[in-house]
Design a protein around this motif. Structure first.
Motif, PDB file in Angstrom:
ATOM      1  N   LEU A 142      -4.380  21.094  -3.834  1.00 20.63           N
ATOM      2  CA  LEU A 142      -4.567  20.053  -4.182  1.00 20.63           C
ATOM      3  C   LEU A 142      -3.788  18.841  -3.508  1.00 20.63           C
ATOM      4  O   LEU A 142      -3.439  18.028  -3.345  1.00 20.63           O
ATOM      5  N   ILE A 143      -2.236  19.521  -3.413  1.00 21.85           N
ATOM      6  CA  ILE A 143      -1.117  18.636  -2.839  1.00 21.85           C
ATOM      7  C   ILE A 143      -1.075  18.663  -1.291  1.00 21.85           C
ATOM      8  O   ILE A 143      -1.164  17.467  -1.155  1.00 21.85           O
ATOM      9  N   LEU A 144      -1.848  19.427  -0.579  1.00 24.83           N
ATOM     10  CA  LEU A 144      -2.335  19.775   0.872  1.00 24.83           C
ATOM     11  C   LEU A 144      -3.521  18.030   1.048  1.00 24.83           C
ATOM     12  O   LEU A 144      -3.670  17.651   1.752  1.00 24.83           O
ATOM     13  N   ALA A 145      -4.533  17.809  -0.480  1.00 23.54           N
ATOM     14  CA  ALA A 145      -5.482  17.088  -0.331  1.00 23.54           C
ATOM     15  C   ALA A 145      -5.071  15.661  -0.363  1.00 23.54           C
ATOM     16  O   ALA A 145      -5.153  14.582   0.367  1.00 23.54           O
ATOM     17  N   ILE A 146      -3.750  15.592  -1.517  1.00 23.34           N
ATOM     18  CA  ILE A 146      -3.126  14.005  -2.201  1.00 23.34           C
ATOM     19  C   ILE A 146      -2.705  13.863   0.061  1.00 23.34           C
ATOM     20  O   ILE A 146      -1.766  13.060  -0.108  1.00 23.34           O
ATOM     21  N   LEU A 147      -1.803  14.557   0.135  1.00 22.25           N
ATOM     22  CA  LEU A 147      -0.596  14.113   1.367  1.00 22.25           C
ATOM     23  C   LEU A 147      -1.532  14.050   2.350  1.00 22.25           C
ATOM     24  O   LEU A 147      -0.902  13.135   2.978  1.00 22.25           O
ATOM     25  N   LEU A 148      -2.623  14.757   3.156  1.00 21.80           N
ATOM     26  CA  LEU A 148      -3.888  13.889   3.508  1.00 21.80           C
ATOM     27  C   LEU A 148      -3.797  12.498   3.603  1.00 21.80           C
ATOM     28  O   LEU A 148      -4.318  11.643   4.842  1.00 21.80           O
ATOM     29  N   ILE A 149      -4.707  12.251   1.884  1.00 21.33           N
ATOM     30  CA  ILE A 149      -4.913  11.174   1.898  1.00 21.33           C
ATOM     31  C   ILE A 149      -3.954  10.317   1.814  1.00 21.33           C
ATOM     32  O   ILE A 149      -4.250   9.180   2.842  1.00 21.33           O
ATOM     33  N   TRP A 150      -2.568  10.338   2.099  1.00 25.49           N
ATOM     34  CA  TRP A 150      -1.815   9.803   1.566  1.00 25.49           C
ATOM     35  C   TRP A 150      -1.661   9.602   3.256  1.00 25.49           C
ATOM     36  O   TRP A 150      -1.251   8.048   3.717  1.00 25.49           O
ATOM     37  N   LEU A 151      -1.742  10.444   4.139  1.00 25.50           N
ATOM     38  CA  LEU A 151      -1.443  10.657   5.600  1.00 25.50           C
ATOM     39  C   LEU A 151      -2.238   9.753   5.926  1.00 25.50           C
ATOM     40  O   LEU A 151      -1.861   8.826   7.108  1.00 25.50           O
ATOM     41  N   PHE A 152      -3.842   9.584   5.547  1.00 28.60           N
ATOM     42  CA  PHE A 152      -4.832   8.736   6.608  1.00 28.60           C
ATOM     43  C   PHE A 152      -4.628   6.980   5.940  1.00 28.60           C
ATOM     44  O   PHE A 152      -4.887   6.581   7.352  1.00 28.60           O
ATOM     45  N   PHE A 153      -4.110   7.709   4.803  1.00 26.08           N
ATOM     46  CA  PHE A 153      -3.744   5.511   4.549  1.00 26.08           C
ATOM     47  C   PHE A 153      -2.969   5.248   5.566  1.00 26.08           C
ATOM     48  O   PHE A 153      -2.596   3.816   5.835  1.00 26.08           O
ATOM     49  N   LYS A 154      -1.976   6.065   5.359  1.00 26.67           N
ATOM     50  CA  LYS A 154      -0.714   5.327   6.381  1.00 26.67           C
ATOM     51  C   LYS A 154      -1.224   5.454   7.241  1.00 26.67           C
ATOM     52  O   LYS A 154      -0.562   3.879   8.568  1.00 26.67           O
ATOM     53  N   LEU A 155      -2.120   5.892   8.874  1.00 30.32           N
ATOM     54  CA  LEU A 155      -2.523   5.795   9.367  1.00 30.32           C
ATOM     55  C   LEU A 155      -3.781   4.685   9.665  1.00 30.32           C
ATOM     56  O   LEU A 155      -3.403   3.593  11.163  1.00 30.32           O
ATOM     57  N   GLY A 156      -4.499   4.227   8.431  1.00 34.81           N
ATOM     58  CA  GLY A 156      -4.834   2.778   8.756  1.00 34.81           C
ATOM     59  C   GLY A 156      -5.960   3.422   9.082  1.00 34.81           C
ATOM     60  O   GLY A 156      -7.598   2.321   8.943  1.00 34.81           O
ATOM     61  N   ILE A 157      -7.027   4.327   9.140  1.00 36.67           N
ATOM     62  CA  ILE A 157      -8.714   5.048   8.465  1.00 36.67           C
ATOM     63  C   ILE A 157      -8.757   5.174   7.355  1.00 36.67           C
ATOM     64  O   ILE A 157      -9.571   6.360   7.385  1.00 36.67           O
TER      65      ILE A 157
END
Length: 58
Positions: free
Chosen positions: A4-19
């Motif tokens: 769950l923590i990994l999924a939240i981290l990935l979602i945050w990363l994708f939003f930071k990258l703009g995709i």
């Protein structure tokens, strides 16, 4: 919990990258699918066993 923590981290990363939204939708659909698979498969197996037992006993 770690996944769950990994999924939240990935979602945050994708939003930071703009995709964001496409990847977010895919990840969300995957998590929902996994959740329902873990939830529904044992329930369906119990229903199947119960139906077979009821047919045999009857």
């Amino acid at each position: 919990m770690l996944s769950l923590i990994l999924a939240i981290l990935l979602i945050w990363l994708f939003f930071k990258l703009g995709i964001g939204l496409i990847i977010f939708f895919l990840i969300t659909a995957g998590l929902i699918f996994v959740f329902f698979a873990y939830l529904l498969v044992p329930f369906l197996v119990l229903l199947l066993i119960g139906g077979l037992a009821w047919a045999v006993i009857r």
